[in-house]
Write an enzyme that holds these catalytic residues in place. Sequence first.
Site, mmCIF file in Angstrom:
data_model
loop_
_atom_site.group_PDB
_atom_site.id
_atom_site.type_symbol
_atom_site.label_atom_id
_atom_site.label_comp_id
_atom_site.label_asym_id
_atom_site.label_seq_id
_atom_site.Cartn_x
_atom_site.Cartn_y
_atom_site.Cartn_z
ATOM 1 C CG HIS A 1 0.140 4.655 4.651
ATOM 2 N ND1 HIS A 1 -0.720 3.663 5.405
ATOM 3 C CD2 HIS A 1 -0.753 5.328 4.087
ATOM 4 C CE1 HIS A 1 -1.934 4.427 5.426
ATOM 5 N NE2 HIS A 1 -1.889 5.341 4.757
ATOM 6 C CG HIS B 1 -0.208 0.165 2.445
ATOM 7 N ND1 HIS B 1 0.387 -0.873 3.322
ATOM 8 C CD2 HIS B 1 -0.802 1.190 3.481
ATOM 9 C CE1 HIS B 1 0.692 -0.435 4.207
ATOM 10 N NE2 HIS B 1 0.286 0.968 4.554
ATOM 11 C CG HIS C 1 3.931 -1.528 11.412
ATOM 12 N ND1 HIS C 1 4.487 -0.377 11.594
ATOM 13 C CD2 HIS C 1 3.065 -1.649 10.264
ATOM 14 C CE1 HIS C 1 4.455 0.360 10.722
ATOM 15 N NE2 HIS C 1 3.410 -0.089 9.684
ATOM 16 C CG HIS D 1 -4.152 0.236 6.652
ATOM 17 N ND1 HIS D 1 -4.135 0.937 7.993
ATOM 18 C CD2 HIS D 1 -3.099 0.603 5.986
ATOM 19 C CE1 HIS D 1 -3.012 1.514 8.051
ATOM 20 N NE2 HIS D 1 -2.327 1.360 6.930
ATOM 21 C CG ASP E 1 0.638 -1.009 7.650
ATOM 22 O OD1 ASP E 1 1.312 -1.939 8.028
ATOM 23 O OD2 ASP E 1 0.775 0.158 7.899
ATOM 24 C CG ASP F 1 4.895 3.105 7.284
ATOM 25 O OD1 ASP F 1 3.852 3.546 6.596
ATOM 26 O OD2 ASP F 1 4.827 2.147 8.181
ATOM 27 C CG HIS F 2 4.078 0.017 4.205
ATOM 28 N ND1 HIS F 2 4.042 -1.360 4.744
ATOM 29 C CD2 HIS F 2 3.584 0.979 5.159
ATOM 30 C CE1 HIS F 2 3.641 -1.171 5.649
ATOM 31 N NE2 HIS F 2 3.142 0.003 6.191
HETATM 32 ZN ZN ZN Z 1 2.555 0.644 8.020
HETATM 33 FE FE FE Z 2 -0.035 1.804 6.508
#
Ligand code: ZN
Ligand code: FE
Length: 275
Positions: free
Chosen positions: A75, A73, A185, A130, A147, A77-78
Amino acid sequence: MTQARGQCEDCGPEPITAHQTLDLLALPAFDDNYIWLLRDPAGRALIVDPGDATPVLAELSDGPSPHAILITHHHDDHIGGLPALLARWPDVPVHAPQDPRIAHATHRVADGDRLAVGPWQFDVIGVPGHTRSHVAYHGEGLLFCGDTLFSLGCGRLFEGTAPQMHASLSRLAALAADTRVCCAHEYTASNAAFALSVDPHNTALRTRVQHVRALRGNGQPSLPSHLGEELACNPFLRCEAAAVHAAAERHAGQPLADATAVFATLRAWKDAFRA
Ligand code: ZN
Ligand code: FE
């Protein structure tokens, strides 16, 4: 560096399966992300959700060019490590869902696609909730679920609805029980506090929580978990269980008609939960 090799930490010796030949690593990134790496016998890697290039480049610096990068996805942090990884390996295919917020993708994937990545095959499962374009990758006994599903928890509803997320989790829950769940995570210990307040008499959950605390106390990942373990312990996969349904009704102060209503109540309850 803390790494999860592809063994089961919870069940002791496993029957011999193809999974044991997999070289699976969880590379820590940021505060609590894992970037998953899968390597074939020649050392060629598959990289999942590289939010940061630094740990990936450190791990793969001497190795051959990776087979591919999978993105679950949009975001940051990915996906944040993509530019630096593509600077190092310009020809690596990047598989990602159709979403303009994910730059650098070379192959767009959608629910129902099957990918051949090096020696491995993965099915793409659309899991909105999400985010609206979130996908999971399932194959080789592994589930890269980003996530969407966490151990003892699930992702927050940033763009989707509770019924969407419940449907997405139900699709993941239907996979083989011995699937290794590779979440993005390390939230398991904090999820445990909420899970225990929903389902305090669940002995499988209590056992899992003790083991997670021991692992984390030793600086080890709590992941991957097994799907069967999540089915037994994770309240968000147990909306049909009488104890979970009853706890959600007590929290809501009213009867809840079905598992989707139980899920919606649990998700809102956890959003406000402080251990
Ligand atoms: Zn994440
Ligand atoms: Fe996320």
